[in-house]
Scaffold this motif. Structure first.
Motif, PDB file in Angstrom:
ATOM      1  N   GLU A 186      -2.556   8.545  25.388  1.00  0.00           N
ATOM      2  CA  GLU A 186      -2.073   8.877  24.042  1.00  0.00           C
ATOM      3  C   GLU A 186      -1.558  10.313  23.979  1.00  0.00           C
ATOM      4  OE1 GLU A 186      -4.836   6.496  20.872  1.00  0.00           O
ATOM      5  OE2 GLU A 186      -5.900   7.838  22.263  1.00  0.00           O
ATOM      6  N   ILE A 187      -2.336  11.227  24.539  1.00  0.00           N
ATOM      7  CA  ILE A 187      -1.981  12.650  24.503  1.00  0.00           C
ATOM      8  C   ILE A 187      -0.684  12.911  25.261  1.00  0.00           C
ATOM      9  CG2 ILE A 187      -2.689  14.922  25.365  1.00  0.00           C
ATOM     10  CD1 ILE A 187      -5.612  14.011  24.698  1.00  0.00           C
ATOM     11  N   ILE A 188      -0.577  12.364  26.456  1.00  0.00           N
ATOM     12  CA  ILE A 188       0.604  12.583  27.292  1.00  0.00           C
ATOM     13  C   ILE A 188       1.839  11.980  26.634  1.00  0.00           C
ATOM     14  CG2 ILE A 188       1.654  12.091  29.540  1.00  0.00           C
ATOM     15  CD1 ILE A 188      -1.396  11.975  30.560  1.00  0.00           C
ATOM     16  N   THR A 189       1.698  10.784  26.085  1.00  0.00           N
ATOM     17  CA  THR A 189       2.819  10.126  25.419  1.00  0.00           C
ATOM     18  C   THR A 189       3.294  10.950  24.223  1.00  0.00           C
ATOM     19  OG1 THR A 189       2.093   7.963  26.179  1.00  0.00           O
ATOM     20  CG2 THR A 189       3.582   8.001  24.277  1.00  0.00           C
ATOM     21  N   GLU A 190       2.361  11.453  23.410  1.00  0.00           N
ATOM     22  CA  GLU A 190       2.726  12.309  22.271  1.00  0.00           C
ATOM     23  C   GLU A 190       3.494  13.539  22.744  1.00  0.00           C
ATOM     24  OE1 GLU A 190      -0.893  13.434  20.298  1.00  0.00           O
ATOM     25  OE2 GLU A 190      -1.294  11.393  19.597  1.00  0.00           O
ATOM     26  N   ALA A 191       3.013  14.165  23.810  1.00  0.00           N
ATOM     27  CA  ALA A 191       3.663  15.371  24.335  1.00  0.00           C
ATOM     28  C   ALA A 191       5.053  15.054  24.863  1.00  0.00           C
ATOM     29  CB  ALA A 191       2.802  15.993  25.430  1.00  0.00           C
ATOM     30  N   GLN A 192       5.189  13.938  25.559  1.00  0.00           N
ATOM     31  CA  GLN A 192       6.490  13.570  26.116  1.00  0.00           C
ATOM     32  C   GLN A 192       7.494  13.238  25.018  1.00  0.00           C
ATOM     33  OE1 GLN A 192       5.411  10.519  28.958  1.00  0.00           O
ATOM     34  NE2 GLN A 192       4.939  12.044  30.527  1.00  0.00           N
ATOM     35  N   VAL A 193       7.008  12.682  23.911  1.00  0.00           N
ATOM     36  CA  VAL A 193       7.896  12.404  22.781  1.00  0.00           C
ATOM     37  C   VAL A 193       8.331  13.722  22.122  1.00  0.00           C
ATOM     38  CG1 VAL A 193       7.971  11.417  20.452  1.00  0.00           C
ATOM     39  CG2 VAL A 193       7.073  10.064  22.348  1.00  0.00           C
ATOM     40  N   GLU A 194       7.370  14.618  21.872  1.00  0.00           N
ATOM     41  CA  GLU A 194       7.708  15.880  21.212  1.00  0.00           C
ATOM     42  C   GLU A 194       8.645  16.734  22.055  1.00  0.00           C
ATOM     43  OE1 GLU A 194       5.768  19.899  19.248  1.00  0.00           O
ATOM     44  OE2 GLU A 194       4.438  18.228  19.720  1.00  0.00           O
ATOM     45  N   PHE A 195       8.459  16.728  23.359  1.00  0.00           N
ATOM     46  CA  PHE A 195       9.267  17.567  24.246  1.00  0.00           C
ATOM     47  C   PHE A 195      10.130  16.691  25.153  1.00  0.00           C
ATOM     48  CE2 PHE A 195       5.526  19.998  23.044  1.00  0.00           C
ATOM     49  CZ  PHE A 195       6.138  21.107  22.481  1.00  0.00           C
ATOM     50  N   ALA A 196      10.820  15.753  24.546  1.00  0.00           N
ATOM     51  CA  ALA A 196      11.600  14.748  25.277  1.00  0.00           C
ATOM     52  C   ALA A 196      12.716  15.348  26.119  1.00  0.00           C
ATOM     53  CB  ALA A 196      12.184  13.732  24.292  1.00  0.00           C
ATOM     54  N   THR A 197      13.183  16.543  25.782  1.00  0.00           N
ATOM     55  CA  THR A 197      14.297  17.146  26.527  1.00  0.00           C
ATOM     56  C   THR A 197      13.835  18.106  27.624  1.00  0.00           C
ATOM     57  OG1 THR A 197      14.561  18.994  24.977  1.00  0.00           O
ATOM     58  CG2 THR A 197      15.811  16.956  24.499  1.00  0.00           C
ATOM     59  N   PHE A 198      12.521  18.189  27.879  1.00  0.00           N
ATOM     60  CA  PHE A 198      12.005  19.135  28.871  1.00  0.00           C
ATOM     61  C   PHE A 198      12.734  19.020  30.209  1.00  0.00           C
ATOM     62  CE2 PHE A 198       8.825  19.934  32.320  1.00  0.00           C
ATOM     63  CZ  PHE A 198       8.775  21.311  32.205  1.00  0.00           C
ATOM     64  N   SER A 199      12.844  17.829  30.743  1.00  0.00           N
ATOM     65  CA  SER A 199      13.480  17.635  32.045  1.00  0.00           C
ATOM     66  C   SER A 199      14.966  18.015  31.998  1.00  0.00           C
ATOM     67  CB  SER A 199      13.315  16.183  32.500  1.00  0.00           C
ATOM     68  OG  SER A 199      13.809  16.028  33.804  1.00  0.00           O
ATOM     69  N   ASP A 200      15.657  17.592  30.954  1.00  0.00           N
ATOM     70  CA  ASP A 200      17.072  17.930  30.817  1.00  0.00           C
ATOM     71  C   ASP A 200      17.267  19.438  30.660  1.00  0.00           C
ATOM     72  OD1 ASP A 200      17.781  15.255  31.000  1.00  0.00           O
ATOM     73  OD2 ASP A 200      17.833  14.975  28.820  1.00  0.00           O
ATOM     74  N   ASP A 201      16.374  20.067  29.898  1.00  0.00           N
ATOM     75  CA  ASP A 201      16.451  21.520  29.714  1.00  0.00           C
ATOM     76  C   ASP A 201      16.289  22.239  31.057  1.00  0.00           C
ATOM     77  OD1 ASP A 201      16.761  21.015  27.003  1.00  0.00           O
ATOM     78  OD2 ASP A 201      14.694  21.574  26.498  1.00  0.00           O
ATOM     79  N   LEU A 202      15.365  21.756  31.888  1.00  0.00           N
ATOM     80  CA  LEU A 202      15.192  22.353  33.222  1.00  0.00           C
ATOM     81  C   LEU A 202      16.437  22.143  34.074  1.00  0.00           C
ATOM     82  CD1 LEU A 202      11.526  21.570  34.259  1.00  0.00           C
ATOM     83  CD2 LEU A 202      12.539  23.806  33.829  1.00  0.00           C
ATOM     84  N   ASP A 203      17.020  20.959  33.998  1.00  0.00           N
ATOM     85  CA  ASP A 203      18.243  20.693  34.766  1.00  0.00           C
ATOM     86  C   ASP A 203      19.352  21.686  34.400  1.00  0.00           C
ATOM     87  OD1 ASP A 203      17.123  18.603  36.197  1.00  0.00           O
ATOM     88  OD2 ASP A 203      17.964  17.036  34.907  1.00  0.00           O
ATOM     89  N   GLU A 204      19.410  22.056  33.127  1.00  0.00           N
ATOM     90  CA  GLU A 204      20.420  23.025  32.670  1.00  0.00           C
ATOM     91  C   GLU A 204      20.233  24.388  33.320  1.00  0.00           C
ATOM     92  OE1 GLU A 204      23.008  22.731  30.297  1.00  0.00           O
ATOM     93  OE2 GLU A 204      22.672  20.579  30.527  1.00  0.00           O
ATOM     94  N   LEU A 205      18.991  24.732  33.700  1.00  0.00           N
ATOM     95  CA  LEU A 205      18.707  26.021  34.327  1.00  0.00           C
ATOM     96  C   LEU A 205      19.010  26.037  35.814  1.00  0.00           C
ATOM     97  CD1 LEU A 205      15.244  26.830  32.672  1.00  0.00           C
ATOM     98  CD2 LEU A 205      17.520  27.654  31.972  1.00  0.00           C
ATOM     99  N   CYS A 206      19.079  24.852  36.420  1.00  0.00           N
ATOM    100  CA  CYS A 206      19.241  24.753  37.880  1.00  0.00           C
ATOM    101  C   CYS A 206      20.666  25.073  38.307  1.00  0.00           C
ATOM    102  CB  CYS A 206      18.853  23.360  38.365  1.00  0.00           C
ATOM    103  SG  CYS A 206      17.087  23.024  38.171  1.00  0.00           S
ATOM    104  N   ARG A 207      20.760  25.652  39.499  1.00  0.00           N
ATOM    105  CA  ARG A 207      22.072  25.976  40.094  1.00  0.00           C
ATOM    106  C   ARG A 207      22.264  25.213  41.365  1.00  0.00           C
ATOM    107  NH1 ARG A 207      22.654  27.076  35.667  1.00  0.00           N
ATOM    108  NH2 ARG A 207      22.760  29.110  34.725  1.00  0.00           N
TER     109      ARG A 207
END
Length: 176
Positions: free
Chosen positions: A155-176
């Protein structure tokens, strides 16, 4: 350079207690692969790690407070992404040594319940389907420090993944 949202580098008492806890990986990897630290990595170490992880040497690691690792060198960190909020109210994330990543918990309190349910940062971020393995000692630690109600790790992990759904995409934006 990124602007740092949270300047707090004081190691929370809850994480100091986690650092004294025993995490058993097991012969077949059935346990928790987590080696907590007894202090945050320095700002310099964190910046060096983030630059190597992303390949972007213009970044600084100011938005992360690294507090542990798994056996492969993947890191667990508090991610300072909520402006004006204390360190304990920031999400916990995992960034693996091979580019894996995921949000583990919405805040430090929830992270303690994830540990109590038998999930380390890597397991929470990468293996949510695994069976919970509650740990009585970590549950007692969470009861002492947590300000959020006990819920299952799933439950906790799912809630966090929903709230921060763009975390992975945001990291991809930082990568070179």
């Amino acid at each position: 350079m990124m602007e740092t949202i949270c300047d707090d580098r004081r190691f929370p008492a809850a994480l100091a207690d986690v650092a004294r806890a025993e995490f058993v990986y097991g012969d077949e990897g059935e346990g928790v692969d987590f080696e907590p630290y007894d202090a945050f990595d320095s700002a310099e170490e964190t910046t060096d790690w983030l630059r190597h992880w992303t390949g972007n040497h213009e970044l600084d690691g100011g938005d992360y407070r690294v507090f542990g690792q798994d056996g492969t060198g993947g890191l667990a960190a508090i991610w300072c992404v909520r402006p004006g909020r204390p360190l304990a109210e920031q999400p916990v994330v995992f960034m693996g040594s091979e580019g894996e990543r995921g949000v583990v918990a919405r805040n430090l309190s929830d992270f303690l319940w994830v540990l109590a349910d038998g999930f380390g940062p890597a397991e929470a971020a990468l293996y949510l389907e695994r069976e919970a393995r509650p740990d009585a000692a970590l549950a007692e630690l969470a009861e002492r420090h947590a300000t959020s109600p006990r819920r299952t790790a799933r439950e906790i992990i799912t809630e966090a993944q929903v709230e921060f759904a763009t975390f992975s995409d945001d990291l991809d934006e930082l990568c070179r």
